[in-house]
Write a protein that holds these residues in place. Structure first.
Motif, PDB file in Angstrom:
ATOM      1  N   PHE A 129       0.846  -1.206   0.000  1.00  0.00           N
ATOM      2  CA  PHE A 129       0.000   0.000   0.000  1.00  0.00           C
ATOM      3  C   PHE A 129       0.881   1.255   0.000  1.00  0.00           C
ATOM      4  CE2 PHE A 129      -3.012  -2.819   2.684  1.00  0.00           C
ATOM      5  CZ  PHE A 129      -3.572  -3.374   1.545  1.00  0.00           C
ATOM      6  N   ALA A 130       2.008   1.172   0.706  1.00  0.00           N
ATOM      7  CA  ALA A 130       2.922   2.327   0.758  1.00  0.00           C
ATOM      8  C   ALA A 130       3.507   2.597  -0.626  1.00  0.00           C
ATOM      9  CB  ALA A 130       4.028   2.067   1.777  1.00  0.00           C
ATOM     10  N   VAL A 131       3.818   1.527  -1.365  1.00  0.00           N
ATOM     11  CA  VAL A 131       4.339   1.711  -2.734  1.00  0.00           C
ATOM     12  C   VAL A 131       3.253   2.362  -3.592  1.00  0.00           C
ATOM     13  CG1 VAL A 131       5.085   0.496  -4.823  1.00  0.00           C
ATOM     14  CG2 VAL A 131       6.044  -0.147  -2.604  1.00  0.00           C
ATOM     15  N   GLU A 132       2.026   1.886  -3.454  1.00  0.00           N
ATOM     16  CA  GLU A 132       0.923   2.463  -4.252  1.00  0.00           C
ATOM     17  C   GLU A 132       0.780   3.956  -3.979  1.00  0.00           C
ATOM     18  OE1 GLU A 132      -2.923   0.378  -4.295  1.00  0.00           O
ATOM     19  OE2 GLU A 132      -1.855  -1.449  -3.775  1.00  0.00           O
ATOM     20  N   ALA A 133       0.879   4.346  -2.703  1.00  0.00           N
ATOM     21  CA  ALA A 133       0.672   5.750  -2.338  1.00  0.00           C
ATOM     22  C   ALA A 133       1.982   6.549  -2.373  1.00  0.00           C
ATOM     23  CB  ALA A 133       0.052   5.840  -0.946  1.00  0.00           C
ATOM     24  N   GLU A 134       3.068   5.882  -2.752  1.00  0.00           N
ATOM     25  CA  GLU A 134       4.399   6.513  -2.821  1.00  0.00           C
ATOM     26  C   GLU A 134       4.812   7.135  -1.484  1.00  0.00           C
ATOM     27  OE1 GLU A 134       5.623   8.456  -6.531  1.00  0.00           O
ATOM     28  OE2 GLU A 134       3.563   8.140  -7.185  1.00  0.00           O
ATOM     29  N   VAL A 135       4.501   6.438  -0.402  1.00  0.00           N
ATOM     30  CA  VAL A 135       4.941   6.917   0.908  1.00  0.00           C
ATOM     31  C   VAL A 135       5.959   5.939   1.478  1.00  0.00           C
ATOM     32  CG1 VAL A 135       2.745   8.076   1.316  1.00  0.00           C
ATOM     33  CG2 VAL A 135       3.095   5.817   2.265  1.00  0.00           C
ATOM     34  N   LYS A 136       6.714   6.436   2.438  1.00  0.00           N
ATOM     35  CA  LYS A 136       7.806   5.620   2.963  1.00  0.00           C
ATOM     36  C   LYS A 136       7.424   5.031   4.318  1.00  0.00           C
ATOM     37  CE  LYS A 136      12.657   6.028   4.122  1.00  0.00           C
ATOM     38  NZ  LYS A 136      13.631   6.961   4.621  1.00  0.00           N
ATOM     39  N   VAL A 137       7.558   3.712   4.443  1.00  0.00           N
ATOM     40  CA  VAL A 137       7.352   3.048   5.728  1.00  0.00           C
ATOM     41  C   VAL A 137       8.642   3.153   6.533  1.00  0.00           C
ATOM     42  CG1 VAL A 137       7.045   0.801   6.837  1.00  0.00           C
ATOM     43  CG2 VAL A 137       5.583   1.438   4.915  1.00  0.00           C
ATOM     44  N   VAL A 138       8.541   3.737   7.715  1.00  0.00           N
ATOM     45  CA  VAL A 138       9.712   3.835   8.597  1.00  0.00           C
ATOM     46  C   VAL A 138       9.473   2.875   9.765  1.00  0.00           C
ATOM     47  CG1 VAL A 138      11.051   5.367  10.085  1.00  0.00           C
ATOM     48  CG2 VAL A 138      10.118   6.221   7.925  1.00  0.00           C
ATOM     49  N   PRO A 139      10.225   1.795   9.831  1.00  0.00           N
ATOM     50  CA  PRO A 139       9.942   0.801  10.873  1.00  0.00           C
ATOM     51  C   PRO A 139      10.559   1.147  12.222  1.00  0.00           C
ATOM     52  CG  PRO A 139      11.723   0.034   9.467  1.00  0.00           C
ATOM     53  CD  PRO A 139      11.321   1.373   8.927  1.00  0.00           C
ATOM     54  N   VAL A 140       9.857   0.758  13.276  1.00  0.00           N
ATOM     55  CA  VAL A 140      10.414   0.752  14.632  1.00  0.00           C
ATOM     56  C   VAL A 140      10.345  -0.707  15.054  1.00  0.00           C
ATOM     57  CG1 VAL A 140      10.081   1.497  17.009  1.00  0.00           C
ATOM     58  CG2 VAL A 140       9.651   3.087  15.164  1.00  0.00           C
ATOM     59  N   THR A 141      11.490  -1.294  15.337  1.00  0.00           N
ATOM     60  CA  THR A 141      11.521  -2.748  15.497  1.00  0.00           C
ATOM     61  C   THR A 141      11.076  -3.188  16.884  1.00  0.00           C
ATOM     62  OG1 THR A 141      13.364  -2.750  13.950  1.00  0.00           O
ATOM     63  CG2 THR A 141      13.003  -4.782  15.194  1.00  0.00           C
ATOM     64  N   SER A 142      10.154  -4.153  16.898  1.00  0.00           N
ATOM     65  CA  SER A 142       9.823  -4.809  18.170  1.00  0.00           C
ATOM     66  C   SER A 142      10.377  -6.230  18.086  1.00  0.00           C
ATOM     67  CB  SER A 142       8.312  -4.799  18.420  1.00  0.00           C
ATOM     68  OG  SER A 142       7.634  -5.571  17.467  1.00  0.00           O
ATOM     69  N   GLY A 143      10.788  -6.748  19.246  1.00  0.00           N
ATOM     70  CA  GLY A 143      11.539  -8.007  19.229  1.00  0.00           C
ATOM     71  C   GLY A 143      10.725  -9.196  19.699  1.00  0.00           C
ATOM     72  N   ILE A 144      11.085 -10.341  19.178  1.00  0.00           N
ATOM     73  CA  ILE A 144      10.383 -11.571  19.551  1.00  0.00           C
ATOM     74  C   ILE A 144      10.628 -11.902  21.025  1.00  0.00           C
ATOM     75  CG2 ILE A 144      12.218 -13.201  18.811  1.00  0.00           C
ATOM     76  CD1 ILE A 144       9.857 -14.926  17.616  1.00  0.00           C
ATOM     77  N   GLU A 145      11.806 -11.510  21.563  1.00  0.00           N
ATOM     78  CA  GLU A 145      12.142 -11.852  22.950  1.00  0.00           C
ATOM     79  C   GLU A 145      11.168 -11.189  23.928  1.00  0.00           C
ATOM     80  OE1 GLU A 145      14.257 -10.362  20.824  1.00  0.00           O
ATOM     81  OE2 GLU A 145      15.296 -12.190  20.160  1.00  0.00           O
ATOM     82  N   SER A 146      10.700  -9.960  23.596  1.00  0.00           N
ATOM     83  CA  SER A 146       9.766  -9.256  24.504  1.00  0.00           C
ATOM     84  C   SER A 146       8.322  -9.577  24.137  1.00  0.00           C
ATOM     85  CB  SER A 146       9.987  -7.747  24.395  1.00  0.00           C
ATOM     86  OG  SER A 146       9.569  -7.301  23.113  1.00  0.00           O
ATOM     87  N   GLY A 147       8.125 -10.581  23.288  1.00  0.00           N
ATOM     88  CA  GLY A 147       6.761 -10.901  22.850  1.00  0.00           C
ATOM     89  C   GLY A 147       6.209  -9.817  21.942  1.00  0.00           C
ATOM     90  N   PHE A 148       7.086  -9.012  21.330  1.00  0.00           N
ATOM     91  CA  PHE A 148       6.722  -7.955  20.382  1.00  0.00           C
ATOM     92  C   PHE A 148       5.995  -6.789  21.049  1.00  0.00           C
ATOM     93  CE2 PHE A 148       6.963 -11.856  17.768  1.00  0.00           C
ATOM     94  CZ  PHE A 148       7.978 -11.481  16.906  1.00  0.00           C
ATOM     95  N   ALA A 149       6.375  -6.485  22.290  1.00  0.00           N
ATOM     96  CA  ALA A 149       5.803  -5.311  22.974  1.00  0.00           C
ATOM     97  C   ALA A 149       6.171  -4.042  22.208  1.00  0.00           C
ATOM     98  CB  ALA A 149       6.354  -5.242  24.393  1.00  0.00           C
ATOM     99  N   LEU A 150       5.379  -2.994  22.432  1.00  0.00           N
ATOM    100  CA  LEU A 150       5.654  -1.715  21.766  1.00  0.00           C
ATOM    101  C   LEU A 150       7.069  -1.254  22.112  1.00  0.00           C
ATOM    102  CD1 LEU A 150       4.000   0.487  20.126  1.00  0.00           C
ATOM    103  CD2 LEU A 150       3.812   1.692  22.297  1.00  0.00           C
ATOM    104  N   PRO A 151       7.868  -0.881  21.103  1.00  0.00           N
ATOM    105  CA  PRO A 151       9.224  -0.404  21.409  1.00  0.00           C
ATOM    106  C   PRO A 151       9.160   0.851  22.287  1.00  0.00           C
ATOM    107  CG  PRO A 151       8.919  -0.791  19.058  1.00  0.00           C
ATOM    108  CD  PRO A 151       7.573  -0.891  19.676  1.00  0.00           C
ATOM    109  N   PRO A 152      10.249   1.167  23.001  1.00  0.00           N
ATOM    110  CA  PRO A 152      10.225   2.349  23.880  1.00  0.00           C
ATOM    111  C   PRO A 152       9.887   3.616  23.093  1.00  0.00           C
ATOM    112  CG  PRO A 152      12.278   1.116  24.109  1.00  0.00           C
ATOM    113  CD  PRO A 152      11.519   0.470  23.002  1.00  0.00           C
ATOM    114  N   ILE A 153       9.246   4.547  23.790  1.00  0.00           N
ATOM    115  CA  ILE A 153       8.794   5.792  23.160  1.00  0.00           C
ATOM    116  C   ILE A 153       9.945   6.516  22.441  1.00  0.00           C
ATOM    117  CG2 ILE A 153       9.029   7.068  25.349  1.00  0.00           C
ATOM    118  CD1 ILE A 153       6.605   8.725  24.449  1.00  0.00           C
ATOM    119  N   GLY A 154      11.146   6.399  23.051  1.00  0.00           N
ATOM    120  CA  GLY A 154      12.314   7.056  22.465  1.00  0.00           C
ATOM    121  C   GLY A 154      12.596   6.552  21.058  1.00  0.00           C
ATOM    122  N   ASP A 155      12.318   5.271  20.829  1.00  0.00           N
ATOM    123  CA  ASP A 155      12.565   4.706  19.496  1.00  0.00           C
ATOM    124  C   ASP A 155      11.670   5.372  18.456  1.00  0.00           C
ATOM    125  OD1 ASP A 155      14.139   3.039  20.962  1.00  0.00           O
ATOM    126  OD2 ASP A 155      13.318   1.164  20.180  1.00  0.00           O
TER     127      ASP A 155
END
Ligand SMILES: Cc1ncc(COP(=O)(O)O)c(C=O)c1O
Length: 397
Positions: A129-155
């Motif tokens: 969808f991002a390619v269709e709308a020509e927008v850039k997805v900027v990822p903030v990585t969540s990890g499998i070790e934390s069960g994919f909890a929301l990354p810290p706000i600072g990230d």
């Protein structure tokens, strides 16, 4: 031959569907393939929902209103009110699946080159969808070790640039099954307020929360102009082929803009709106049985996965997916190998390679997504096949 567009070339294939030709070839060889790759539930669509279409007598299969039938949108307000979500019918635009709601949201809120921050791993089609709308997805990585909890706000704050226009979450999450806590949603609300961002919330799996509950972004106070919810009946009523979704926002300017996109594509499907309207009238205990079924599937899947040497799978709190880490060299190779070269008792399993759910190159190479959309017996057999496969896979690490 005329050249296809740059956009057409960079459009990513769906990691969920790209291995289909290998599955078809395996089936031709007589191998049973357990489809844990795709969120297509085996649960039957409720009879009253199908009957509503059967019992409708059309003389003309007309276009509907571009925003969807008013009767359906009014009915939807009663659906939302059951969750404590107070919206007016004219704050809902019915779309052709949740997919179109996401595209409309991207198109109406973001300009080409704008950035949307998304916790990864995320629903793979956001990339498309991002390619269709020509927008850039900027990822903030969540990890499998934390069960994919929301990354810290600072990230998140580190990723905000003058181009950032939105944060996109999926709650309950596909592919991780993560349920955002109220505290995490409030953190996101504060970031969106502080930096004047849209908060896109994909709530396709709203009902499917097994260990606790989660809020809708529409319940976050003080964020009325920022929140855009993407919704769909696909999973809720096992009605993926109906192609009915919705975009819900209280932002009037945005609604006026989305309406222009809605008018350009004329209308959402007519028959399926009748089905969707009938679905709102299902007895409230309809979901009790469905949730209990998915929960036992999840419990079996997670137990079997964690019982395989070298495998780790955090317990997903919602939706009907799990991400698991496997002792393998490369998830794409492994998932293809499962279909092309492996079978146990003439059975194999189709999984989605983890890489397609990340925007950061190199991540997810040892992860796969499993959709627990098959019955318990099939899940059990699929897990036996996976166990045997990991014993003999040449790229075991
Ligand atoms: C998180 C999420 N959003 C949106 C969609 C798209 O749903 P639809 O079938 O309504 O287009 C899906 C489908 O799997 C999904 O998992």
């Amino acid at each position: 031959m005329p050249k296809i567009s740059q956009r057409g070339q960079i459009m990513p294939p769906s990691p969920i569907r790209k291995l289909v030709p290998y599955a078809e070839a395996a089936k031709k060889k007589g191998v049973t393939v357990y489809h844990l790759n795709i969120g297509q539930p085996d649960i039957e669509t409720p009879q009253p929902v199908l009957d509503a279409v059967r019992n409708s007598h059309f003389k003309i299969l007309e276009y509907s209103h571009s925003a969807g039938n008013e009767s359906y949108r009014r009915k939807l307000t009663t659906y939302y009110s059951r969750f404590g979500i107070d919206v007016d019918y004219n704050q809902i635009i019915v779309t052709t699946g949740g997919s179109e709601a996401i595209i409309f949201g991207f198109m109406a809120c973001l300009d080409p080159g704008d950035e949307v921050i998304v916790p990864e791993p995320f629903y793979a089609n956001y990339n498309g969808f991002a390619v269709e709308a020509e927008v850039k997805v900027v990822p903030v990585t969540s990890g499998i070790e934390s069960g994919f909890a929301l990354p810290p706000i600072g990230d998140f704050e580190k990723k905000i640039t003058p181009k950032t226009k939105a944060i996109l979450i999926c709650n309950p999450n596909n592919p991780t099954g993560y349920l955002y806590s109220t505290e995490e949603l409030n953190i996101l609300r504060d970031i969106c307020k502080k930096h004047n961002l849209f908060l896109f919330s994909d709530e396709a799996y709203r009902e499917f929360a097994y260990d606790g509950t989660t809020l809708s972004a529409l319940q976050l106070e003080g964020l009325e102009d920022n929140v855009v919810v993407f919704d769909t009946i696909s999973k809720r009523y096992s009605a993926c082929g109906g192609r009915i979704g919705a975009l819900v926002t209280r932002n009037k300017t945005l609604l006026d803009s989305v309406m222009k996109f809605a008018q350009a594509r004329l209308s959402p499907p007519s028959f399926a709106q009748i089905a969707a309207e009938a679905a709102v009238d299902l007895p409230e205990d309809y979901f009790d049985g469905i949730k209990a079924e998915y929960k036992s599937r999840r419990d079996l899947l997670v137990k079997r996965l964690n019982g395989i040497p070298g495998v780790f799978c955090p317990n997903p709190g919602g939706a009907f997916y799990a991400m698991a880490k496997l002792p393998i060299d490369d998830a794409d190779k492994f998932c293809q190998w499962l279909l092309e070269e492996f079978s146990y008792d003439q059975q194999t399993v189709m999984l989605s390679p983890g890489t397609g759910f990340y925007a950061t190159a190199g991540l997810g190479k040892q992860e796969v997504r499993l959709a627990y959309v098959l019955n318990l017996e099939s899940i059990d057999k699929a897990m036996t096949a996976l166990t045997k496969a990991l014993e003999v896979y040449p790229g075991r690490s």
